[in-house]
Enzyme design. Structure first.
Site, short mmCIF file in Angstrom:
data_model
loop_
_atom_site.label_atom_id
_atom_site.label_comp_id
_atom_site.label_asym_id
_atom_site.label_seq_id
_atom_site.Cartn_x
_atom_site.Cartn_y
_atom_site.Cartn_z
N HIS A 198 73.98 58.24 23.97
CA HIS A 198 73.12 57.06 23.89
C HIS A 198 73.77 55.83 24.50
CE1 HIS A 198 71.11 53.56 22.19
NE2 HIS A 198 70.09 54.33 21.87
N ALA A 252 67.90 64.87 17.65
CA ALA A 252 66.49 65.24 17.64
C ALA A 252 65.76 64.66 18.84
CB ALA A 252 65.83 64.76 16.34
N GLY A 256 63.08 62.45 20.72
CA GLY A 256 62.50 61.15 20.41
C GLY A 256 62.23 60.43 21.71
N VAL A 257 61.97 59.14 21.63
CA VAL A 257 61.65 58.36 22.83
C VAL A 257 62.76 58.48 23.87
CG1 VAL A 257 61.34 56.00 23.69
CG2 VAL A 257 60.16 56.72 21.62
N HIS A 258 64.02 58.44 23.42
CA HIS A 258 65.13 58.48 24.37
C HIS A 258 65.18 59.80 25.14
CE1 HIS A 258 66.34 54.73 22.84
NE2 HIS A 258 67.01 55.14 21.79
#
Length: 326
Positions: A195, A257, A259-261
């Site tokens: 991230h 998980a 998700g948007v990323h």
């Protein structure tokens, strides 16, 4: 009384340390499936995929360990952490101990400040966003729900650069290569994507994990960050393919998980989404993202597998973390 399992300050005298160790030994020996439950802490996502994955993680954890467990979300999704604790209490009136396990890969503001604060514990460091601890109205740490639990809450550390994660990463690489349109002679490069964080913990995590991975493969490889810090994804890909003869890249999202990323941000950076999809997207969470627009100079095949998910290896990592506490 809620207590924490963080190490005592180094200035504590020997007598206090001995008392602490004795108390911890007695406390740990009393934790059984009959009076202890596990709170699996997630960030939360506006998309349904993350909740589905964490429901699977919870169910697998219960089946593997025999301990009752509940998934709770720091923000965005339900149940919130206080709600998840209430759910655990409702299921077991004899509940005395809750072990909160952050299902996060690396330490950061969420695990060191936000989650302890939400659980009514002391944060592990001063919040750089709000040093005085007086959060403005609208901030997710403003006017928090009370934790209605009289027992002991122990907050563990996040997962960290656990060597077992390499098994999951290698499985994701194999899954991706099985979908390749190129033959087995094609030269493959690997990129691990994390991230990114303004704090250094995330970089330390992915650097150490990448070093372990690099020691296990002969394929050219590197790591990059989605946002906030360098090196970014396009810059690292350009470097990787300029220094190596690569026909295809496997870009592994080192995230728990979907998700948007993982479903939008990283695919957009990689050029895997069409323009219409990209323009329609809108972040629903309350912090801004600054994604790089560096041109990616690679025309080969890009394979993009799923994140870690509810992999059985992850469940065993979580089991081991709780066992170490017990």
């Amino acid at each position: 009384e809620k207590t924490e399992s963080f190490p005592m300050d180094s200035s504590s005298n020997l007598q206090n340390n001995l008392k602490s160790k004795t108390f911890d030994s007695i406390s740990k020996s009393k934790k059984t499936p009959q009076n202890t439950a596990i709170l699996l802490v997630s960030h939360g996502s506006s998309l349904p995929y993350a909740e589905e994955v964490f429901t699977e993680i919870r169910d697998k954890y219960i089946k593997l360990t025999g301990f009752d467990a509940e998934a709770g979300y720091m923000k965005v999704a339900n149940p919130t952490l206080p709600q998840a604790i209430n759910n655990l209490k409702d299921k077991n009136p004899n509940l005395k101990y809750i072990i909160a396990v952050p299902v996060f890969l690396a330490p950061g503001i969420h695990t060191r400040i936000d989650i302890p604060t939400i659980l009514g514990l002391e944060p592990l460091e001063t919040d750089p966003r709000c040093p005085d601890g007086n959060y403005p109205e609208g901030h997710y740490l403003y006017d928090l729900e009370d934790i209605n639990f009289d027992g002991e809450i122990t907050l563990l550390n996040p997962i960290g650069p656990n060597k077992s994660l390499l098994t999951i990463i290698n499985n994701r690489i194999d899954e991706a290569l099985s979908q390749s349109q190129l033959d087995s002679n094609a030269k493959t490069g690997i990129l691990l994507v994390s991230h990114g964080s303004r704090l250094n913990y995330n970089k330390e995590f992915i650097s150490e994990l990448h070093e372990m991975f690099n020691n296990t493969t002969e394929k050219p490889n590197d790591f990059a960050f989605m946002e906030l810090v360098e090196p970014d994804i396009p810059t690292t890909i350009n470097k990787l393919v300029s220094e190596n003869d690569v026909d295809r890249l496997v870009v592994v999202p080192v995230f728990i998980a979907p998700g948007v990323h993982t479903t939008h941000d990283i695919p957009s950076i990689l050029g895997l989404l069409d323009e219409e999809h990209t323009h329609k997207h809108n972040h629903s969470h309350n912090h801004s993202h600054h994604h790089t627009h560096t041109k990616m100079e690679f025309n080969g095949e890009i394979l993009y597998p799923e994140p870690i998910g509810s992999d059985d290896v992850l469940i065993k990592i979580l089991q081991k973390k709780v066992e170490n506490e017990l």
